[in-house]
Design a protein around this motif. Structure first.
Motif, mmCIF file in Angstrom:
data_model
loop_
_atom_site.group_PDB
_atom_site.id
_atom_site.type_symbol
_atom_site.label_atom_id
_atom_site.label_comp_id
_atom_site.label_asym_id
_atom_site.label_seq_id
_atom_site.Cartn_x
_atom_site.Cartn_y
_atom_site.Cartn_z
ATOM 1 N N TYR A 93 21.243 -46.131 58.001
ATOM 2 C CA TYR A 93 21.215 -45.314 56.789
ATOM 3 C C TYR A 93 20.985 -43.857 57.185
ATOM 4 C CZ TYR A 93 20.430 -49.714 54.272
ATOM 5 O OH TYR A 93 20.551 -50.974 53.764
ATOM 6 N N ILE A 94 21.655 -42.941 56.493
ATOM 7 C CA ILE A 94 21.430 -41.515 56.702
ATOM 8 C C ILE A 94 21.122 -40.911 55.337
ATOM 9 C CG2 ILE A 94 22.340 -39.349 57.597
ATOM 10 C CD1 ILE A 94 24.435 -41.118 59.154
ATOM 11 N N MET A 95 19.889 -40.422 55.177
ATOM 12 C CA MET A 95 19.446 -39.885 53.890
ATOM 13 C C MET A 95 19.573 -38.359 53.867
ATOM 14 S SD MET A 95 15.725 -40.101 51.958
ATOM 15 C CE MET A 95 15.751 -41.873 51.683
ATOM 16 N N PHE A 96 20.032 -37.868 52.724
ATOM 17 C CA PHE A 96 20.130 -36.436 52.453
ATOM 18 C C PHE A 96 19.355 -36.154 51.176
ATOM 19 C CE2 PHE A 96 23.770 -37.710 54.873
ATOM 20 C CZ PHE A 96 23.954 -36.692 55.783
ATOM 21 N N GLY A 97 18.724 -34.980 51.104
ATOM 22 C CA GLY A 97 17.908 -34.644 49.937
ATOM 23 C C GLY A 97 18.637 -33.810 48.903
ATOM 24 N N GLU A 111 10.210 -39.086 63.941
ATOM 25 C CA GLU A 111 11.141 -39.463 65.012
ATOM 26 C C GLU A 111 12.535 -39.787 64.473
ATOM 27 O OE1 GLU A 111 9.433 -43.065 63.247
ATOM 28 O OE2 GLU A 111 8.496 -41.228 63.961
ATOM 29 N N ASP A 112 12.675 -39.941 63.168
ATOM 30 C CA ASP A 112 13.969 -40.258 62.568
ATOM 31 C C ASP A 112 14.573 -39.072 61.809
ATOM 32 O OD1 ASP A 112 13.963 -42.932 63.488
ATOM 33 O OD2 ASP A 112 12.608 -43.494 61.863
ATOM 34 N N CYS A 113 13.938 -37.917 61.900
ATOM 35 C CA CYS A 113 14.463 -36.712 61.248
ATOM 36 C C CYS A 113 15.481 -36.043 62.168
ATOM 37 C CB CYS A 113 13.339 -35.737 60.913
ATOM 38 S SG CYS A 113 12.249 -36.334 59.609
ATOM 39 N N ILE A 114 16.616 -35.668 61.601
ATOM 40 C CA ILE A 114 17.695 -35.054 62.375
ATOM 41 C C ILE A 114 18.194 -33.800 61.658
ATOM 42 C CG2 ILE A 114 18.455 -37.170 63.527
ATOM 43 C CD1 ILE A 114 20.587 -37.495 61.316
ATOM 44 N N PHE A 144 17.802 -42.558 59.016
ATOM 45 C CA PHE A 144 17.691 -41.211 59.551
ATOM 46 C C PHE A 144 17.596 -40.242 58.381
ATOM 47 C CE2 PHE A 144 19.847 -43.574 62.916
ATOM 48 C CZ PHE A 144 19.056 -43.231 64.003
ATOM 49 N N TYR A 145 16.807 -39.189 58.553
ATOM 50 C CA TYR A 145 16.548 -38.227 57.495
ATOM 51 C C TYR A 145 17.140 -36.879 57.904
ATOM 52 C CZ TYR A 145 13.366 -41.909 56.124
ATOM 53 O OH TYR A 145 12.847 -43.133 55.769
ATOM 54 N N ALA A 146 18.220 -36.474 57.240
ATOM 55 C CA ALA A 146 18.889 -35.217 57.561
ATOM 56 C C ALA A 146 18.141 -34.074 56.874
ATOM 57 C CB ALA A 146 20.342 -35.258 57.099
#
Length: 192
Positions: free
Chosen positions: A125-129, A145-148, A105-107
């Motif tokens: 997995y949860i990714m942060f930039g 679809e995986d962006c939150i 998932f892409y936060a």
């Protein structure tokens, strides 16, 4: 276990705080280079206090190396789940694949769906930039679809990175009924 991913983190205090949160929750921290600090920076250890030595941390040279790691991790996960399910009856191959395949998932503040709109599973997995720029849009457009996102006022830029990671991580853990976490405490000097 949930995997927290920091894509090119810039601020050592945020990374230290997120590392501490990962230790407390039994989560793994993934760091994708380059960093805006030295990993042995005393500021990271100060923010993470004495937790840093207990941290399960994986470093990746770039985002491609991270994706290679995830593919390998998913293959191992699917193989071990498949072996477990071979000993059980009434499980379809399709149900197994969808349920047990970890997602990334892409936060991001640019997402269309809230972090509470998705279902998290053990191994996700949860990714942060980066604090200054977030996850590169080239990555986001490949995974819409995986962006939150965490809801916030429209005129504000974003929450602090370590706060955002804690909010989304605890939602994922809540959905898994706080898997393996102690859910009740006790008084130290008095009794209830």
């Amino acid at each position: 276990m949930i995997n927290i991913v920091l894509h090119e983190p810039e601020i050592p205090y945020n990374t230290g705080n997120i590392g501490r949160t990962c230790v407390i929750t039994g989560s793994r921290l993934h760091l994708i280079r380059p960093y805006g600090f030295f990993l042995n920076d005393k500021m990271i250890k100060r923010a993470g206090l004495d937790y840093w030595s207990k941290l399960d941390v994986k470093e990746h040279d770039n985002v491609e190396a991270f994706y290679s790691f995830v593919l390998e991790d998913c293959s191992e996960s699917l193989q071990s789940h498949s072996e477990e399910e071979n000993s059980e009856e009434n499980h379809s191959e399709e149900n197994h694949s969808e349920k047990n395949r970890p997602r990334i998932f892409y936060a991001t503040t640019k997402a269309k769906q809230k972090y509470t709109d998705v279902t998290y599973h053990d191994g996700d997995y949860i990714m942060f930039g980066r604090e200054s720029a977030g996850i590169p849009e080239e990555i986001l457009v490949q995974h819409p679809e995986d962006c939150i996102r965490i809801p916030m006022l429209p005129e504000e830029r974003s929450l602090n990175l370590s706060n955002s990671a804690a909010i989304i991580l605890y939602e994922a853990l809540r959905q898994m009924d706080f898997l393996n976490l102690e859910s009740q405490g006790d008084l130290h000097r008095l009794s209830w």
